[in-house]
Scaffold this motif. Structure first.
Motif: not given
Length: 332
Positions: A111-138
């Motif tokens: 959903i967001a261009n991986t060529n730009y950073l995301a805001w998922g782990v705070g500083f300093p990790g945001n500026s270093r990593f691609v990030q993705f979420e897993q939805v809980e399954v059952h």
């Protein structure tokens, strides 16, 4: 984790002056009930769907690097949401936090261009990593499919950005990160996902906790089977031409070189499973029919169905390892 119920991460900075030494690729062929189930059921990862939303901010990765240095795996900590609910909520609350992609049992949605950073782990990790979420399954099947999707997508991202698999859990240096490892080694958060979700769900459906080590082994296998261990230039739509796909499983046994061993060759990897493979002569290991070998891994090519063994000629800790076709070895 970035829960639909609760967002606690704030953007605390976009750039960092911290530096981390270059990580070297590690080797792992993890076997676990979940990974074994994925293999036995011949589960195939979903295709990456692009649903890029233009509302996310576009900020560069850290100065002097300009691209991702690894991948962070999250989970939502919400047992009652769907992937589409999560995406909709994130778009409405992106000022608090957002990730690049979402994964469940059937989807990998970017959903967001991986060529730009995301805001998922705070500083300093945001500026270093691609990030993705897993939805809980059952369910058992859904969890295996989700883990397969998540591991394959991690390998896909590593390949896309010219990175090799390296588990960051042990020393904080690497390319494959849980949110928990980021919090432990880099700070910026106190979250531990997806460790708890993996452990609980693995126990519930497979009788044994699933671990980040198990997950890393799956990432490693996908990377070297589907992407040939090579890396492409960064691209938002990068793809790779897979070589022979191999399913690995741990094996601890002994054997002897067969009477036909000299009809085959020694390799540093399963033949044609990697972009480049080295051959070794039998004379270099002083081979003779009946010579004892120590087998520590097994690989079966998915299409050809042929079996290969990884072996050493001694029990020394640093003994050189070789891959051979099954016909070269009589397994005890």
């Amino acid at each position: 984790m970035i829960s639909v119920k609760k967002f606690s991460l704030l953007l605390t900075g976009l750039l960092t002056l911290f530096t981390v030494g270059a990580a070297n690729a590690t080797t792992a062929h993890a076997s676990s009930p979940v990974n074994d189930y994925i293999s036995s059921q011949n589960i195939k990862p979903a295709k990456v769907s692009s649903a890029l939303w233009g509302g996310f901010p576009k900020n560069a990765y850290r100065h002097g690097v300009g691209k991702p240095e690894g991948v962070v795996i999250h989970e939502t900590a919400n047992p009652n949401s769907t992937i589409y609910n999560e995406i909709a909520y994130m778009k409405s609350n992106y000022r608090n936090a957002f990730v690049h992609s979402f994964v469940d049992a059937s989807h990998i949605i970017n959903i967001a261009n991986t060529n730009y950073l995301a805001w998922g782990v705070g500083f300093p990790g945001n500026s270093r990593f691609v990030q993705f979420e897993q939805v809980e399954v059952h369910s058992k099947s859904a969890f295996a499919h989700e883990v397969s999707n998540a591991a394959w997508y991690t390998a896909y991202l590593l390949h896309q950005y010219g990175l090799k698999p390296n588990d960051a859990a042990y020393d904080g240096n690497g390319t494959v990160w849980s949110h928990g490892s980021v919090a432990k080694y880099l700070g910026g958060s106190d979250h531990t996902d997806p460790v708890g979700y993996y452990s609980t769900t693995g126990k519930r459906y497979f009788g044994k906790a699933y671990t980040m080590s198990d997950f890393y082994g799956l990432v490693h296998n996908y990377y070297y089977s589907d992407f040939g261990g090579s890396a492409s230039k960064a691209s938002s739509s990068a793809s790779a031409t897979p070589l022979d796909k191999v399913t690995y499983s741990k094996l601890t046994t002994t054997g002897k070189l067969s009477s036909k061993y000299s009809s085959y060759r020694l390799y540093n990897h399963v033949k044609n499973a990697y972009a480049s493979t080295s051959k070794y002569s039998w004379s270099s290991v002083k081979a003779t029919a009946g010579k004892k070998v120590y087998i520590n891994d097994k690989g079966v090519k998915d299409k050809a169905g042929t079996t290969w063994y990884r072996m050493t000629f001694s029990t020394a800790k640093n003994a050189k390892q070789y891959w051979v076709y099954a016909g070269a070895v009589d397994v005890d």
